[in-house]
Design a protein around this motif. Structure first.
Motif, short mmCIF file in Angstrom:
data_model
loop_
_atom_site.label_atom_id
_atom_site.label_comp_id
_atom_site.label_asym_id
_atom_site.label_seq_id
_atom_site.Cartn_x
_atom_site.Cartn_y
_atom_site.Cartn_z
N LYS A 161 68.44 12.64 6.66
CA LYS A 161 67.70 12.28 7.60
C LYS A 161 66.67 12.33 7.21
O LYS A 161 65.69 12.19 7.85
N GLU A 162 66.06 13.81 6.68
CA GLU A 162 64.55 14.23 7.34
C GLU A 162 63.98 13.65 5.98
O GLU A 162 63.10 13.15 6.15
N GLY A 164 64.80 10.48 4.77
CA GLY A 164 64.51 9.56 4.87
C GLY A 164 63.28 9.20 5.81
O GLY A 164 63.14 8.62 5.82
N GLU A 165 62.85 10.22 6.81
CA GLU A 165 62.08 10.05 8.01
C GLU A 165 60.97 10.14 7.08
O GLU A 165 59.85 9.92 7.46
N ILE A 187 78.01 7.22 7.09
CA ILE A 187 76.74 7.23 6.62
C ILE A 187 76.13 5.98 8.09
O ILE A 187 77.00 5.45 7.14
N SER A 188 75.29 6.18 8.61
CA SER A 188 74.70 4.82 8.35
C SER A 188 72.81 5.32 7.93
O SER A 188 72.23 6.15 7.94
N ASP A 190 70.60 3.09 8.98
CA ASP A 190 69.67 2.62 10.08
C ASP A 190 68.99 4.20 10.45
O ASP A 190 67.93 4.97 10.25
N ALA A 191 70.31 5.27 10.64
CA ALA A 191 69.90 6.37 11.67
C ALA A 191 69.98 7.40 10.00
O ALA A 191 68.39 7.91 10.62
N TYR A 192 69.12 7.00 8.82
CA TYR A 192 69.26 7.79 7.93
C TYR A 192 67.74 7.13 7.05
O TYR A 192 67.14 7.49 6.45
N ASN A 193 67.64 6.15 7.66
CA ASN A 193 66.04 5.24 6.83
C ASN A 193 66.46 5.06 5.82
O ASN A 193 65.55 5.44 4.78
#
Ligand SMILES: *Cc1c(COP(=O)(O)O)cnc(C)c1O
Length: 397
Positions: A161-162, A164-165, A187-188, A190-193
């Motif tokens: 996630k980090e 991806g951000e 796994i998403s 979108d949530a993980y970019n």
């Protein structure tokens, strides 16, 4: 007959019987080419469309963002090479990590020979990518960050996630090799970019030779395999219809029992780790203690050769691995174990055991007993161990 205890599920998994069942009709009954217009091919078109939907919904994507490939290796090659080609006018810099699968590392090395620059990020002693180093590595010409979701050797799960951000905030594409993580952790995209993601069927009880690449809408990606108009003209070639049908079934099954399966694996795995660490002296666990795949155990036994241990375990019917299957056969210690800072001689004494929910407590007990026996036997023959024991008893006197 000798029993087999299969503890190499990171290399490949048993195809579930329901998966085989789902594939059979597409060999002998619905064998039409999905590109043909007659009605006979309709079931083939349908199963492809249905599987694309099933996969898309498993990661919060749209069906037209899923591309079928021949597995994890092809998906990694496609994501990285096609991005390099499509975005080279913007820049020629790629960031990845030292612990990637060879499908990523060797692709990056290939691109380096063609004028691209690649930064290989270090990892800490648990195998976690250093985020401050990632931020510092970013340049105006960085076009892609490719970091695996979870490592195939030591099981460490990355802070996806980090990452991806960070990628998104700098306008850089983010690809992740999720071959080991998919169907093990939710796994998403979108949530993980996540912009691109590689997955392989045979790592989650599906068939071999089929996988997919997720490519987010709007990303420029060139045709990877030139030929027919399959896969939205990006990957030509008649679809692997039975493989797609089988992978679709494997996704359905894996998504339905992900949590219980993980729990079962984790219980068995933690028992195995606890016993090995308690009962075999001079042993360490490689990889993150908690942030790791539920089925992964990776040990380093001092003073012995992992290869010898593997051969002896094989004679007892136990299938394990000393690094990744791809590095077995070479004498170099695993690049992953070196990257987490293990000295050569300790990295050489490593053993990876990766479980499935089909393993039993009896198998864990048997495996621990055999490891104890074999490690003791190999150490007895080891000059390094003899030397160590002589020195430590001298120090004690
Ligand atoms: C197995 C694996 C691959 C390769 O997948 P194939 O389908 O065998 O080509 C890529 N990356 C990781 C992390 C893997 O574990």
């Amino acid at each position: 007959m000798k029993q087999t205890i299969y503890l190499d599920n990171a290399a490949t998994t048993r195809t579930r019987p329901e998966v085989v069942e789902a594939m059979i009709p597409y060999f002998s009954q619905y064998y039409g080419n999905p590109s043909s217009i007659y009605e006979f091919s309709t079931p083939c078109k349908k199963v492809i469309a249905r599987t694309r939907e099933t996969i898309a919904s498993s990661i919060g994507a749209k069906a037209n963002e899923i591309y079928f490939t021949a597995g994890g290796t092809e998906s990694d090659n496609w994501a990285i090479k096609a991005t390099a080609e499509a975005y080279q006018a913007k820049g020629k810099h790629i960031i990845t990590s030292r612990i990637e699968h060879h499908a990523v590392l060797h692709t990056c090395e290939y691109l380096e020979k063609r004028g691209f620059q690649v930064t290989y990020l270090d990892v800490d002693e648990n195998g976690v990518v250093k985020l401050d180093q990632l931020k510092k590595a970013i340049r105006p010409d960085t076009i892609l960050i490719s970091i695996m979701f979870a490592n195939n050797e030591i099981g460490t799960i990355q802070p996806i996630k980090e990452i991806g951000e960070i990628a998104r905030s700098h306008g850089i594409l983010f690809h992740t090799d999720a071959v080991q993580a998919y169907a093990h952790v939710p796994i998403s995209v979108d949530a993980y970019n996540i912009d691109m993601m590689s997955v392989s069927g045979h790592k989650f009880n599906g068939p071999k030779g089929i996988g997919f690449l997720y490519i987010r809408t709007g990303i420029k990606s060139r045709s990877f395999i030139h030929g027919g108009a399959q896969e939205r003209k990006r990957r030509g070639g008649t679809e692997n219809v039975p493989g797609i049908a089988g992978m679709g079934k494997a996704v359905e099954l894996a998504m339905a029992d992900m949590e219980q399966r993980g729990e079962k694996e984790r219980e068995l795995r933690d028992y195995l780790i606890k016993r090995v660490l308690e009962e075999v002296p001079y042993t360490r666990l490689n990889g993150h203690r908690t942030n790791r795949l539920s089925n992964n155990a990776n040990f380093a036994f001092q003073f012995i050769e992992g290869e010898s241990l593997l051969i002896k375990l094989d004679m007892e019917g136990i299938c394990g691995s000393s690094g990744s299957a791809c590095t077995s056969g070479s004498l170099d210690p695993s690049h992953v174990l070196l990257a987490i800072g293990l000295p050569h001689e300790i990295a050489h004494g490593s053993l990876r055991l990766t479980l499935s929910q089909e393993n039993t407590w009896e198998e864990m007990d048997y495996t621990v007993e055999k490891i104890k026996e074999i490690v003791a036997y190999l150490r007895n023959m080891s000059p390094l161990y003899e030397d160590f024991m002589r020195k430590s008893s001298a120090a004690a006197r």
